[in-house]
Design an enzyme around this catalytic site. Structure first.
Site, mmCIF file in Angstrom:
data_model
loop_
_atom_site.group_PDB
_atom_site.id
_atom_site.type_symbol
_atom_site.label_atom_id
_atom_site.label_comp_id
_atom_site.label_asym_id
_atom_site.label_seq_id
_atom_site.Cartn_x
_atom_site.Cartn_y
_atom_site.Cartn_z
ATOM 1 N N SER A 283 0.803 -1.227 0.000
ATOM 2 C CA SER A 283 0.000 0.000 0.000
ATOM 3 C C SER A 283 0.832 1.272 0.000
ATOM 4 C CB SER A 283 -0.897 0.016 1.231
ATOM 5 O OG SER A 283 -1.456 1.289 1.386
ATOM 6 N N ARG A 329 1.533 8.809 -7.785
ATOM 7 C CA ARG A 329 1.982 7.491 -8.235
ATOM 8 C C ARG A 329 2.755 7.529 -9.547
ATOM 9 N NH1 ARG A 329 -3.436 3.985 -6.653
ATOM 10 N NH2 ARG A 329 -2.999 4.061 -4.419
ATOM 11 N N GLU A 424 -14.169 1.521 -11.901
ATOM 12 C CA GLU A 424 -12.968 1.474 -12.742
ATOM 13 C C GLU A 424 -13.329 1.209 -14.205
ATOM 14 O OE1 GLU A 424 -9.981 -1.252 -11.295
ATOM 15 O OE2 GLU A 424 -8.551 -0.719 -12.864
#
Lengths: 636, 246
Positions: A283, A329, A424
């Site tokens: 995570s 990210r 998603e």
């Protein structure tokens, strides 16, 4: 030019005015409407439960043996909500701003604002269901920080937030199943979408135990079938995740938007060999307390404890001093690739960087670290055989999430009326890069709070139960599905479906992964059809199609990946800019950051299928940034 | 570490009505870094290329959280490593030359589908009987309106960690589902949100559990020993207490 049907008015009022404008359906009439929901993850389960509560007749479908096993279950770190419980300056606007900026200005403002508004209601709903979020000693909810944000707005349940949220939604779904409003079809996979007079009116399914093909008719169809990460073969997704439902809907006329927006997550356990079937995420929450570093010198092979502080490069802290280890990210992944390309990577093959907790353990004590991340540390130890309390974790980026998906308007309806797409599986909220802890937020916002309103708006104009399953489109769909299964079974070649999937994955990762060039994409576009051809000549599916046959399931999904991969690469080729997770080496700033081309590419690319062997048509939806000024993204 | 050469004895059974038997397979050149399921993938890949049906087993997330994988390895559900699902069990725990026996969950309430795959929908039906809080979407009060003592939140979480794999049933000589049912009962019993329905919930879930054909608990504690999430049999005591109160 695509029209997203965004309500007029100031951004903060759009959703309220949408809801005000939609006429409720008489409760006595609601039960005449049948809604199909495919997928039972956060988006699908929450949507089905909420629609059932409202009185619609709902059928849910999942390929797993139970709705509870959908891959939302694996989300670890948390869920964002603009509650500002920490008094650190959070607000709906700040979450909106962070998400738009985090998505590198490639998402739709109106959708993202609504997401930020609804985020606060999600936490309320989940707490009321008994989701055991982390608490402070006063009994109030705890928060932590996540990448791409300077406030603490992430709610969490140890490292198992997705599991607990999904079990909450699964409980709500179970309550409706018991009440008789929802019928659940586990181990049942959607094979095709039924489109009649341009409207989605049902699905063709295969019973995975008996092989029986069946048509289910409905007044509208909701796809909540997740992302397409396994087009890269190795990813953090479950091995069953696939593109089949959305890709087959695309072949029936639904536009596929921005397939090239794929997220490579920076903190995954590095690959250990060719046998590997999946990669495991560690995570992002770990970056709250872990420091990322590599040796300063190229080819420094010393064990980490022998590398003095002065010879370590904490490259995220160096390059992005204000966000440091919490850089988003896409940026963190590229930075890791860069240092490994420079020959400074660690571990086997030099494809890894350290995520080091020693400073935090010294500062906070091991107990605190265990309480925060215990299960993640255990998981790391199980997989690698190393103890992360004593030696730093080794991590490397891996495919994790796909921002692209079927195109939807503001009401989450695709260009095919009656086809709704959630979570998603759609494209709308994360632009070119998703921030951590935002996937759970989107799945639940779509399912609990958006869809129940927008489905009702649509159904208001639909006569219930108008289509019978004897329509020519239905019998034709059943026949086509049957024929494609027979075709797969009759090749009887020499290789497993996995063999071709791995071959595809290598091309996708090398040519369309963290960095892409015109040349690499053209190479992929010439290689993918060769693998596809080899697949249809040489795939082997033993057993029967009238039986439980996991190889057949896999072969059918791989066949779709082999077509879809081409669309993904084509989209990546045509988007001649870098943005978020889509990094074209030709388009970068002097210091190696993604360089957008807002003049030519500030739009959504939505692809229309034109038939087998034909180039799909690229449609555009222009993105207007009226509330946040377009800017070069900076986390320095 | 060097590669392992293993022998497998795997339960093969075409479906619930046919007779099953152990079949022997070789698993040569297995990397110790592989997970147990990746080792089976290798064996299966070879079977497929010989146009033989591979060993059917379930898996999805392959990171120990979805609860899909379910097999008895050398007599122990999920194998002998504590707190580990089969997908997270790595081959470094096995010795070169070892014979590994692999079987499905065996319980009347989990009818066999094929090889190592069983039908666990009984678990879903137990949850449908009452494993939830009755709260409609949109009707929730502000999250901070409900205070939960940290210790209770932790206890609720410990129970809520159940992944619904069924190892507890497979390990129990009575095929009892008390650990599974207790984990949901305990989670909601420790939270104020679960309080209004506690009696109805306990009664309904226990009745459904019995109707599905799961056996009774005789406190052997095998379930706790094999639970991949290490859920304590405390939840069984709490289930009994909640049921008695109902």
């Amino acid at each position: 030019m695509l029209n997203a049907s965004i309500p007029e008015g100031p951004i903060a009022d759009k959703w309220a005015s949408y809801c005000d404008a939609s006429k409720p359906i008489n409760p006595a009439n609601k039960r005449k409407y049948h809604v199909i929901v495919v997928g039972t993850g956060l988006a699908g389960a929450s949507a089905a439960a909420s629609l059932g509560e409202l009185g619609f007749r709902v059928s849910t479908f999942c390929f797993q043996d139970s709705p509870r096993r959908a891959h939302s279950i694996a989300a670890q770190g948390g869920i964002n909500a603009a509650k500002n419980y920490k008094n650190d300056g959070d607000s709906v606007h700040r979450l909106f701003y962070d998400t738009i900026k985090g998505g590198d200005f490639r998402s739709r403002e109106a959708n993202v604002y609504r997401l930020a508004q609804l985020s606060v209601k999600i936490i309320d709903q989940c707490v009321a269901q008994g989701v055991p979020f982390a608490r402070e000693y006063g009994g109030l909810l705890d928060n932590r920080s996540f990448g791409g944000s300077l406030v603490s707005r992430t709610f969490y349940a140890r490292g198992q937030t997705g599991q607990q949220l999904l079990l909450g939604a699964y409980g709500a779904l179970n309550r409706q199943i018991a009440a008789g409003t929802v019928k659940s079809y586990p181990r049942t996979e959607m094979q095709d979408l039924v489109v009649i007079d341009g409207q989605a009116k049902g699905i063709i399914t295969r019973d995975l135990l008996t092989g029986e093909l069946r048509a289910h008719m409905a007044d509208c169809v909701v796809l909540a079938t997740g992302g397409y990460g396994p087009v890269f073969y190795l990813s953090t997704n479950a091995v069953g995740c696939n593109v089949t439902a959305t890709y087959r809907a695309y072949k029936k006329g639904a536009f596929f938007a921005n397939p090239c927006y794929t997220q490579i997550h920076p903190t995954c356990i590095p690959q250990s060999g060719d046998h590997q079937s999946k990669l495991t995420l560690m995570s992002e929450s770990l970056r709250n307390d872990g420091r990322v570093w590599v040796p300063l010198k190229k080819g420094d092979a010393r064990p980490q404890e022998q590398i003095p502080e002065s010879e370590r490069d904490y490259y995220l802290e160096r390059k992005y001093p204000s966000y440091g280890n919490l850089a988003p990210r896409d940026i963190s992944s590229r930075a890791a690739k860069q240092v490994c390309d420079e020959g400074r990577g660690v571990g086997p093959g030099g494809r890894g960087v350290y995520l080091d907790f020693s400073d935090s353990i010294k500062r906070l004590g091991q107990d605190v670290i265990t309480a925060r991340y215990g299960n993640l540390f255990d998981m790391y130890a199980k997989i690698t055989g190393e103890n992360p309390y004593q030696t730093p974790m080794r991590i490397y980026p891996a495919v994790h999430y796909t921002m692209g998906g079927l195109w939807v308007d503001y009401g989450l309806m695709s260009n095919l009326p009656g086809l709704f797409v959630l979570g998603e599986a759609n494209f709308s909220d994360h632009g070119a890069n998703r921030l951590g802890a935002s996937a759970l937020m989107q799945g639940l916002a779509d399912g609990y709070f958006v869809l129940p309103y927008t489905v009702a708006s649509y159904l208001n104009h639909v006569k219930p139960g108008a289509i019978k399953n004897t329509d020519a489109q239905v019998t034709g769909g059943l026949r086509e599905t049957h024929e494609s299964i027979v075709r797969l079974m009759s090749v009887r070649g020499k290789h497993s479906p996995d063999y071709f999937h791995r071959e595809l994955g290598k091309i996708m990762w090398n040519d369309c992964g963290m960095a892409r060039t015109e040349q690499s994409l053209k190479n992929a576009l010439s290689e993918i059809p060769k693998i596809r051809e080899a697949f249809w000549k040489d795939v082997c599916v033993p057993g029967s199609s009238q039986d439980y046959n996991p190889v057949l399931e896999k072969a059918s999904r791989v066949a779709d990946f082999l077509e879809f991969a081409e669309l993904l690469c084509l989209d990546a080729l045509e988007r001649r800019e870098s943005c978020g997770g889509h990094f074209r080496e030709e388009f970068q700033t002097e210091d190696g950051e993604a360089k957008r081309d807002d003049k030519n590419f500030s739009h959504v690319a939505a692809w229309e299928y034109r038939g087998s062997g034909q180039k799909p048509t690229r449609h555009q939806e222009e993105l207007a940034f009226e509330n946040i000024a377009l800017a070069q993204r900076s986390y320095k | 570490m060097s590669l392992l050469n293993l022998k497998l004895r795997v339960w093969r059974q075409k479906n619930g009505t046919s007779k099953g038997a152990f079949v022997n397979y070789d698993a040569p050149n297995i990397s110790p870094d592989m997970s147990f399921l990746e080792m089976l993938d290798v064996v299966n890949e070879k079977l497929i290329t010989q146009n033989q049906e591979p060993i059917a087993f379930e898996s999805d997330c392959r990171e120990g959280i979805c609860g899909a994988c379910s097999m008895v390895i050398n007599g122990i559900p999920h194998g002998k490593e504590r707190g580990t699902t089969a997908c997270q069990l790595h081959m470094r725990h096995f010795k070169n030359g070892e014979t590994i026996v692999i079987e499905p969950w065996r319980a009347r309430a989990f009818p066999l589908i094929k090889d190592l795959v069983v039908d666990r929908t009984a678990f879903d039906r137990i949850q449908q009987a009452g494993g939830f809080v009755s709260v409609n979407t949109g009707s929730a009060p502000d999250a901070h309106a409900i205070l939960v003592h940290k210790d209770n939140a932790e206890k609720a979480f410990d129970a809520a960690a159940c992944i619904g794999c069924g190892a507890c049933v497979a390990a129990c000589k009575n095929a009892s589902a008390m650990l599974f049912v207790g984990s949901k009962i305990s989670q909601l019993a420790h939270l104020p949100q679960g309080d209004p329905e506690r009696k109805r919930r306990a009664k309904a879930m226990v009745m459904q559990m019995d109707a599905e054909g799961f056996g009774s608990c005789t406190n052997t504690l095998e379930c706790e020993a094999v639970c991949p999430k290490e859920i304590s049999t405390r939840v069984i005591a709490e289930l009994n207490w909640e049921f008695m109160r109902s």
